[in-house]
Design an enzyme around this catalytic site. Structure first.
Site: not given
Length: 164
Positions: A7, A67, A139
């Site tokens: 992330d 992502e 996160d």
């Protein structure tokens, strides 16, 4: 198959490592790389690259999933986020890992079964799928969700190839 999910962020880059064993998903580790917002941006990118390179060296994943983040409050934030993603991707590619990218909607669909799921729903499902009582950082939870998405996508791609 061991998957490293990422992330990306210019201040905090979360990572999560899972292992797909048969049809089970097993949590290996998760955490975050924090950068100092007062430091020169190039040094922050280097810290992301170095931090992820160490994680890759320690855990030896078979694949990396990142992502795709395209929401930003302003153009400057979007540029910084893109650069942080780039640092993460280069760490994976430099280690010889195949790197896949998934949108937030794809991650939510793969983890919860609904592409517009709320963040809390995704976090709850990640904890359930990986049998975790808690995940310390949001996160890291997001990164684990990306890893779960990739593990499930890899299985589906394999099934589709065998059908053809």
């Amino acid at each position: 198959m061991r998957v490293l999910g990422i992330d990306p962020g210019s201040r905090i880059t979360g990572y999560g490592i899972i292992e797909k064993i048969g049809n089970r998903l097993v949590h290996v580790d998760n955490g975050a790389i924090h950068t100092d917002s007062h430091r020169e941006f190039a040094l922050r990118l280097h810290k992301i690259y170095e931090g992820l390179s160490r994680v890759i060296e320690e855990y030896r994943p078979d694949a990396m999933a990142v992502e795709q983040v395209f929401l930003a409050h302003n153009a400057q934030s979007a540029l910084k986020l893109g650069q942080a993603r780039g640092a993460a991707i280069v760490a994976g590619v430099s280690a010889g890992l195949p790197v896949s990218e998934y949108t937030a909607m794809q991650v939510k669909q793969a983890v919860v079964g609904y592409g517009h799921a709320r963040k809390e729903q995704v976090q709850q499902m990640v904890k359930s799928l990986l049998n975790l009582p808690e995940i310390a950082q949001a996160d890291a939870s997001d990164a684990l969700a990306v890893a779960v998405c990739h593990a499930n996508s890899a299985v589906m791609k394999s099934v589709l190839r065998s059908i053809r």
